[in-house]
Enzyme design. Structure first.
Site, PDB file in Angstrom:
ATOM      1  N   GLU A 200     -18.312   9.992 -31.753  1.00 28.48           N
ATOM      2  CA  GLU A 200     -17.174  10.628 -31.100  1.00 28.48           C
ATOM      3  C   GLU A 200     -15.923  10.782 -31.974  1.00 28.48           C
ATOM      4  O   GLU A 200     -15.169  11.739 -31.806  1.00 28.48           O
ATOM      5  CB  GLU A 200     -16.808   9.833 -29.834  1.00 28.48           C
ATOM      6  CG  GLU A 200     -17.891   9.806 -28.771  1.00 28.48           C
ATOM      7  CD  GLU A 200     -18.136  11.176 -28.166  1.00 28.48           C
ATOM      8  OE1 GLU A 200     -17.155  11.883 -27.894  1.00 28.48           O
ATOM      9  OE2 GLU A 200     -19.312  11.544 -27.996  1.00 28.48           O
TER      10      GLU A 200
ATOM     11  N   SER B  84     -23.041 -26.466  27.787  1.00 31.90           N
ATOM     12  CA  SER B  84     -22.956 -27.921  27.588  1.00 31.90           C
ATOM     13  C   SER B  84     -22.553 -28.312  26.173  1.00 31.90           C
ATOM     14  O   SER B  84     -22.231 -29.480  25.931  1.00 31.90           O
ATOM     15  CB  SER B  84     -24.300 -28.570  27.928  1.00 31.90           C
ATOM     16  OG  SER B  84     -24.589 -28.383  29.297  1.00 31.90           O
TER      17      SER B  84
END
Length: 779
Positions: free
Chosen positions: A90, A474
């Site tokens: 690049e 319960s």
């Protein structure tokens, strides 16, 4: 002459003013082009969309949150040949120019003028960073000028290495991978620091055209581009000829790193996501690159998920066989199998839908995705006829697959074992009706090691562990009994288990609470009443203590839901979440203080800064002596009461079952000194689970399945008594069995020092007081 001198003077001023005007125009143009350029002065200003990673306790990945799949990596953590490969491909002069390469731009301008538009770029890596990060993607000469200006400015603020770091993290490399770390995972199944030179050259060839050079779609094009990159590296002197040739010769294997995200503990992960979004906002969670450490322990989470699916599946089977999930026509088979292809080989216990292709009395042959399987007759014995309007020869026969399944049926199945060559022995299943939740936490620290919010997160994202408020039944009673211990009761207090009626004159209503078995047991020890979950005793205890005190006690123990001043809350009529009930129950194994559950332990920024670190949040609630007495009574729930099946673990355990009216909700809360686990089961839309829908028959088996899988991770440990506890032998000669027969009881119970009974047979002593006197006393 005068006119001539005046003309010359004017010309002089014009000649002198033209450069100044030109300079002014340049300055104005520069200001106009640059005044709206974004600022970027330090590397920490670089904040690209990053993946947020959620980790389990052992640093294994639990999941990812992201909009762009990008993982931040530092330049020093990448191999040197990777950055050189990108530079060669690049911008080979990157470390020499000031952000702009004039010759490259000149060449590109000539090509673009010749083409009559923007066709070729001469951009440096710095310019590419600017273009992708700071400017719009439009193609114009104005934007190109801005790009050059900002590139020069960027080079003044950042070092070359910092700019290259940004580039390697920002660049799009195809396959939804942003940056070199994501690309390394996507194409080679490894982290960027482990890439070879050959693999690095493949990645460096992608920026020019990620789709065209994608090695998955066109490996030959990718190989050609790799050779170009390696040739450039050789010509620039970045590598030797030997390295060049060796890299070209390397055989490349393309594979994506296995993604564990959302595979285990999806409900846990979603709860973490909700916490993060509330704390940091959605943008930061999906783009901030956070690293989140959780308390989740993968073995615990897998065990919890498996136990939940197995338990809910078994509950569904109680209703019998109601038919297949669906039935396909022959021309629909191929599409079903293609859509059902599995990403990985199914493991034991995995759930999926399978297509029946052949049936016989001994087994049914099925296909699922790319695999084949068989469902033996032994896995169909639960399939009693539950199909409405079906009888006679068409009715299913338990244990006979040919009378249950038919070609084209789509059924649920789980893996029993693999036989090789993609063939499996399966169990026939049915999709659950009731849903459920499981929370398991360390009472010492509040760390939630496992959380399951339902049968399938894919099917329903509603988290029943944290979002569903349901009556605990319960399972609320221990809070009532703990309040009683602070208000004159002891484990040996005797309370009359007999009918009681409450009339509301104003509303014209009558409430007749009943025991679960609809049996009355007469004089009952407080400890026995809790172990056997006696409703009528609990109501009398709450009435004697005072419902306001019970509410205050519940709130002191961390219950967060609204509790109306109504005696029915003593039987668990006020809805709570499972997570909140676990918080309250932590009071008992902790010796009197409760701890708030914690899922997220720490959060770090993308640059490693610690943003959040949790510590145990502890709140004092009851005395250590009260907590120990409750633990002792809750151990009796396991030893002689409704939680008896948990004894199979062979460990010191304490717990409590819970069942609401008409078996609509079922609970089991159980704990050891090192681990507290709660389980809830019930339909999302209230309805009965049937006569076996109690906590002992639905929630407890799930709890037990999970604990069996993890219990051996801990050494056996019992609860240690605090100071101020004494033990005493207690008898109840007046006790009655469920058959109404005389059944004396004898226990060795703990007491707060000074509260132990003066007589051994407390039942006989209480028997000297008439039942009517007990009723008058509120007992």
């Amino acid at each position: 002459m005068r006119w001539s001198r005046r003309f010359k003077r004017k010309m002089l001023w014009v000649l002198l003013g033209l450069p100044a005007a030109g300079l002014l125009l340049v300055v104005l143009a520069f200001w106009w082009l640059s005044h709206d350029l974004p600022g970027f002065r330090t590397i920490t200003d670089y904040k690209p969309p990053l993946v947020t990673t959620v980790l389990a306790r052992d640093n294994r990945v639990l999941g990812y949150f992201y909009k762009e799949k990008r993982f931040l990596v530092r330049l020093q953590d990448t191999p040197e040949h990777l950055s050189k490969a990108f530079l060669a491909a690049e911008d080979s002069g990157f470390y020499k120019h000031d952000g702009i390469d004039p010759w490259a731009i000149f060449r590109a301008m000539l090509m673009n003028l010749k083409a009559g538009g923007i066709r070729q770029g001469g951009s440096t890596i710095t310019q590419q960073v600017v273009k992708r990060l700071l400017l719009t993607p439009e193609k114009s000469f104005e934007r190109k000028i801005k790009e050059a200006m900002l590139s020069y400015r960027l080079e003044q603020y950042l070092t070359k290495d910092e700019i290259l770091t940004i580039y390697l993290n920002q660049i799009y490399l195809g396959a939804k991978a942003y940056g070199v770390e994501a690309a390394a995972r996507e194409y080679f199944g490894k982290h960027v620091q482990d890439l070879t030179l050959a693999e690095s050259a493949i990645l460096a060839g992608l920026p020019q055209a990620p789709s065209r050079y994608n090695p998955y779609s066109d490996p030959e094009a990718a190989k050609t581009r790799q050779k170009y990159v390696l040739d450039q590296m050789l010509s620039q002197g970045f590598i030797t000829k030997a390295q060049h040739d060796q890299a070209l010769a390397q055989k490349l294997v393309y594979r994506s790193m296995e993604d564990h995200s959302w595979k285990v503990g999806a409900y846990y992960l979603e709860e973490v996501r909700r916490f993060l979004v509330e704390k940091y906002g959605e943008d930061e969670v999906y783009q901030g690159g956070l690293t989140v450490e959780t308390a989740c322990e993968i073995p615990h989470q897998i065990a919890a998920d498996n136990a939940m699916r197995r338990g809910l599946g078994d509950i569904a089977k109680r209703k019998g066989w109601e038919g297949p999930d669906s039935r396909l026509k022959p021309d629909e088979h191929a599409r079903f199998l293609e859509d059902g292809r599995l990403a990985e080989t199914p493991k034991s216990g995995a759930w999926f839908r399978a297509l029946v292709v052949e049936t016989a009395k001994d087994k049914a042959q099925v296909r699922f995705g790319q695999y084949t399987g068989e469902i033996p007759a032994s896995s169909t014995t639960w399939c009693r006829n539950a199909m409405k309007g079906v009888s006679g020869a068409e009715a299913p026969v338990p244990g006979d697959p040919s009378r249950i399944l038919h070609k084209g049926d789509v059924v649920w199945a789980t893996v029993r074992e693999g036989k090789g060559n993609g063939h499996f022995v399966l169990n026939l299943e049915r999709q659950p009706g009731p849903e459920g939740a499981l929370v398991s936490m360390m009472p010492e620290t509040g760390e939630v090691v496992a959380l399951s919010g339902g049968f399938s997160f894919e099917k329903s994202q509603f988290n029943r562990a944290t979002q569903a408020k349901r009556q605990p039944g319960s399972a609320f009673k221990p809070i009532v009994y703990s309040a009683a211990l602070d208000n004159g009761f002891t484990p040996a207090s005797v309370i009359m288990d007999a009918p009681i009626v409450f009339a509301n004159v104003e509303q014209g209503t009558i409430w007749r609470p009943e025991n679960y078995e609809d049996i009355f047991y007469g004089p009952t020890l407080l400890s026995t009443a809790l172990a056997k979950s006696r409703n009528l005793v609990t109501i009398r205890v709450a009435q004697k203590v005072g419902i306001r005190k019970v509410i205050e006690h519940a709130q002191a123990m961390g219950i967060e839901s609204e509790l109306p001043e109504n005696l029915s809350i003593a039987l668990g009529s006020s809805a709570v979440t499972l997570m909140n009930l676990c918080q309250a129950y932590s009071t008992f194994p902790r010796g009197g203080s409760y701890v708030k559950p914690r899922l997220v332990l720490s959060v770090r920024s993308a640059w490693g800064e610690t943003l959040y670190k949790s510590e145990p949040e502890v709140v004092e609630a009851i005395s250590p002596q009260n907590a120990f007495l409750m633990v002792a009574m809750l151990k009796e729930v396991i030893n002689i009461g409704t939680g008896g099946s948990a004894k199979v673990l062979g460990r010191p355990l304490a717990g409590k079952t819970g069942t609401t009216n008409n078996e609509q909700d079922a609970w089991f809360m159980g704990f050891t000194p090192y681990l507290l686990t709660g389980v809830y089961v019930g339909y999302d839309q209230l309805q009965s689970m049937g006569r076996e829908g109690s906590g002992a028959h639905t929630a407890l088996p799930i709890w037990l399945e999970y604990r069996k899988a993890v219990e051996n991770s801990y050494p056996p440990e019992d609860f240690l008594p605090p100071e101020g506890i004494v033990w005493s032998r207690v008898e109840n000669s007046q006790a009655v069995s469920s058959k109404g027969e005389h059944a004396p009881e004898s226990y060795f119970l703990p007491f707060m020092e000074g509260t132990q009974p003066s007589v051994t047979d407390v039942g006989a002593a209480a028997g000297s007081t008439s039942d009517s006197d007990l009723m008058k006393q509120g007992f």
